[in-house]
Write an enzyme that holds these catalytic residues in place. Sequence first.
Site, mmCIF file in Angstrom:
data_model
loop_
_atom_site.group_PDB
_atom_site.id
_atom_site.type_symbol
_atom_site.label_atom_id
_atom_site.label_comp_id
_atom_site.label_asym_id
_atom_site.label_seq_id
_atom_site.Cartn_x
_atom_site.Cartn_y
_atom_site.Cartn_z
ATOM 1 C CE LYS A 83 115.827 -2.807 39.975
ATOM 2 N NZ LYS A 83 115.098 -3.658 40.929
HETATM 3 C C1 E4P Z 1 111.900 -2.760 41.825
HETATM 4 O O1 E4P Z 1 112.663 -2.645 40.898
HETATM 5 C C2 E4P Z 1 112.233 -2.413 43.223
HETATM 6 O O2 E4P Z 1 113.383 -3.059 43.615
HETATM 7 C C3 E4P Z 1 111.065 -2.721 44.103
HETATM 8 O O3 E4P Z 1 109.887 -2.229 43.493
HETATM 9 C C4 E4P Z 1 111.222 -2.211 45.521
HETATM 10 O O4 E4P Z 1 110.021 -2.406 46.213
HETATM 11 P P1 E4P Z 1 109.910 -2.337 47.808
HETATM 12 O O5 E4P Z 1 110.075 -0.925 48.221
HETATM 13 O O6 E4P Z 1 108.538 -2.862 48.103
HETATM 14 O O7 E4P Z 1 111.007 -3.222 48.343
#
Ligand code: E4P
Length: 229
Positions: A83
């Site tokens: 990522k």
């Molecule tokens: C997923 O890959 C993201 O990091 C995550 O969905 C972020 O979610 P949040 O906005 O609730 O922290």
Amino acid sequence: MKFFIDTADIAEIRDLAATGLVDGVTTNPSLIAKTGKDFIATVKEIASIVPGPVSAEVTATDFPTMLKEGQKLAKIARNITVKVPLTPDGLKTCKALSDSGTMVNVTLCFSAAQAILAAKAGASFISPFVGRLDDIATDGMQLIEDIVTIYAQYPAIKTEVLVASVRHPVHVVDAARMGAHVATLPPNVLRQMFQHPLTDKGLAAFLADWKKTGQSILGAEDGAAKAAE
Ligand code: E4P
């Protein structure tokens, strides 16, 4: 539509993977910090529980170090998706890793323009954050609709739209209606999706009526077999 779960909590992942409904896992540095556990060991364990893509995020911000981190993460298991954040260095890293056959999830996407760049950089997944857009009074789901529509114009684009920052089941239903490929769900959202008060009420009534019959399916004699004797 594929479901990933958005957590680094091993117990939650084991529990939800047992439903057979989990296609992958996404983690981020905040979710790892919440566990208080070792990053590499945690990601390795998650990748052994779920056979589908497991996103592990780089933490450097410059291209050479991001690339090294990404290469290290990719070696943890064959289902690791590296990522990277949607920055110029992140997309440079995305291109280099994708060209060498590593799956890349481009995260922190908040505009259709950014999503177009990620697709050009060869991302396997683009992660638009719907909840965080809603939080600033901007329609997060409109962004999903825009990206799905744009990607559909170009059959050569293989990037999957991974709806992130999901806050409730309505986000999931809207994403499915728009044709998003994947949604990554916090464990509580996946659990909420099972729930409906009429299901509970209906089941309670069926069970009460069944009890009145005094019968048991597993304890019953096979009527057909008996008749054939
Ligand atoms: C997923 O890959 C993201 O990091 C995550 O969905 C972020 O979610 P949040 O906005 O609730 O922290």
